[in-house]
Design a protein around this motif. Structure first.
Motif, PDB file in Angstrom:
ATOM      1  N   THR A  21       0.833  -1.196   0.000  1.00  0.00           N
ATOM      2  CA  THR A  21       0.000   0.000   0.000  1.00  0.00           C
ATOM      3  C   THR A  21       0.873   1.255   0.000  1.00  0.00           C
ATOM      4  O   THR A  21       0.607   2.217  -0.728  1.00  0.00           O
ATOM      5  CB  THR A  21      -0.952   0.000   1.207  1.00  0.00           C
ATOM      6  OG1 THR A  21      -1.778  -1.168   1.138  1.00  0.00           O
ATOM      7  CG2 THR A  21      -1.817   1.238   1.246  1.00  0.00           C
ATOM      8  N   THR A  23       3.790   1.649  -1.239  1.00  0.00           N
ATOM      9  CA  THR A  23       4.540   1.830  -2.487  1.00  0.00           C
ATOM     10  C   THR A  23       3.658   1.724  -3.727  1.00  0.00           C
ATOM     11  O   THR A  23       4.164   1.770  -4.846  1.00  0.00           O
ATOM     12  CB  THR A  23       5.666   0.773  -2.581  1.00  0.00           C
ATOM     13  OG1 THR A  23       5.072  -0.534  -2.566  1.00  0.00           O
ATOM     14  CG2 THR A  23       6.650   0.914  -1.437  1.00  0.00           C
ATOM     15  N   ASN A  24       2.358   1.607  -3.538  1.00  0.00           N
ATOM     16  CA  ASN A  24       1.430   1.343  -4.635  1.00  0.00           C
ATOM     17  C   ASN A  24       1.499   2.363  -5.762  1.00  0.00           C
ATOM     18  O   ASN A  24       1.363   2.011  -6.931  1.00  0.00           O
ATOM     19  CB  ASN A  24       0.005   1.271  -4.093  1.00  0.00           C
ATOM     20  CG  ASN A  24      -0.984   0.846  -5.140  1.00  0.00           C
ATOM     21  OD1 ASN A  24      -0.748  -0.117  -5.860  1.00  0.00           O
ATOM     22  ND2 ASN A  24      -2.084   1.556  -5.235  1.00  0.00           N
ATOM     23  N   LEU A  25       1.716   3.619  -5.456  1.00  0.00           N
ATOM     24  CA  LEU A  25       1.687   4.656  -6.484  1.00  0.00           C
ATOM     25  C   LEU A  25       3.077   5.082  -6.965  1.00  0.00           C
ATOM     26  O   LEU A  25       3.221   6.112  -7.622  1.00  0.00           O
ATOM     27  CB  LEU A  25       0.905   5.872  -5.969  1.00  0.00           C
ATOM     28  CG  LEU A  25      -0.560   5.593  -5.627  1.00  0.00           C
ATOM     29  CD1 LEU A  25      -1.221   6.840  -5.026  1.00  0.00           C
ATOM     30  CD2 LEU A  25      -1.321   5.111  -6.852  1.00  0.00           C
ATOM     31  N   GLU A  26       4.093   4.282  -6.672  1.00  0.00           N
ATOM     32  CA  GLU A  26       5.454   4.643  -7.083  1.00  0.00           C
ATOM     33  C   GLU A  26       5.688   4.513  -8.582  1.00  0.00           C
ATOM     34  O   GLU A  26       6.575   5.156  -9.115  1.00  0.00           O
ATOM     35  CB  GLU A  26       6.480   3.764  -6.354  1.00  0.00           C
ATOM     36  CG  GLU A  26       6.660   4.128  -4.905  1.00  0.00           C
ATOM     37  CD  GLU A  26       7.735   3.286  -4.239  1.00  0.00           C
ATOM     38  OE1 GLU A  26       8.386   2.455  -4.910  1.00  0.00           O
ATOM     39  OE2 GLU A  26       7.927   3.465  -3.029  1.00  0.00           O
ATOM     40  N   GLY A  27       4.974   3.635  -9.245  1.00  0.00           N
ATOM     41  CA  GLY A  27       5.191   3.457 -10.683  1.00  0.00           C
ATOM     42  C   GLY A  27       6.520   2.799 -11.006  1.00  0.00           C
ATOM     43  O   GLY A  27       7.271   3.275 -11.851  1.00  0.00           O
ATOM     44  N   ASN A  28       6.825   1.706 -10.333  1.00  0.00           N
ATOM     45  CA  ASN A  28       8.094   1.004 -10.548  1.00  0.00           C
ATOM     46  C   ASN A  28       8.120   0.253 -11.875  1.00  0.00           C
ATOM     47  O   ASN A  28       7.091  -0.167 -12.392  1.00  0.00           O
ATOM     48  CB  ASN A  28       8.316  -0.004  -9.408  1.00  0.00           C
ATOM     49  CG  ASN A  28       8.639   0.681  -8.111  1.00  0.00           C
ATOM     50  OD1 ASN A  28       9.645   1.354  -7.997  1.00  0.00           O
ATOM     51  ND2 ASN A  28       7.765   0.536  -7.128  1.00  0.00           N
TER      52      ASN A  28
END
Length: 141
Positions: A21, A23-28
């Protein structure tokens, strides 16, 4: 209780969900080319004391089984497994697609592959015109 039914039927530990949750929006980037995989690889190298080790991640059990069995066996060799074993039932031919045979043996009570069943599989492949049993696959121990 620990259950090893397969690699997709259990939920995640709350701390894993929390980290996901966060790191969900990091766009890895995918395929192990992200900072989290790089960090995990560094921790593995540190733990095994090999800073020069190559560390690769697999996305699931089917890929892991097919890749490892292909690496462990020569082209004319086969894996012995209980007829109910994961590579015989749930891998949708992934092992066979690499050119290796799965020798499915009738399981003993509880789905167990006994030493006697392994001996029977070896005895049933006695000459050079048959695949050579070389690996015993144990699943859901």
């Amino acid at each position: 209780m620990y259950r090893f039914t397969n690699d997709y039927s259990e939920g995640a530990h709350p701390s894993i969900l929390e980290a996901m949750t966060a790191t969900n929006l990091e766009g890895n980037f995918g395929y192990g080319c992200d900072p989290h995989c790089e960090h995990a690889a560094a921790l593995i190298r540190q733990k095994i004391g090999r800073p020069d080790a190559d560390v690769h991640f697999f996305v699931g059990g089917t890929q892991t089984n097919a890749t490892c069995i292909c690496a462990f066996l020569r082209p004319h060799e086969a894996a012995i497994a209980a007829h109910s074993g994961h590579i015989c039932v749930h891998e949708t031919g992934a092992v066979e697609a690499t050119g290796h045979k799965c020798i499915a043996m009738p399981a003993a009570p509880g789905g167990k592959l006994t030493p006697e069943l392994v001996r029977q599989a070896v005895a049933a492949h006695p000459d050079e015109h048959m695949v050579k049993p070389r690996l015993v696959y144990v699943s859901n121990t």
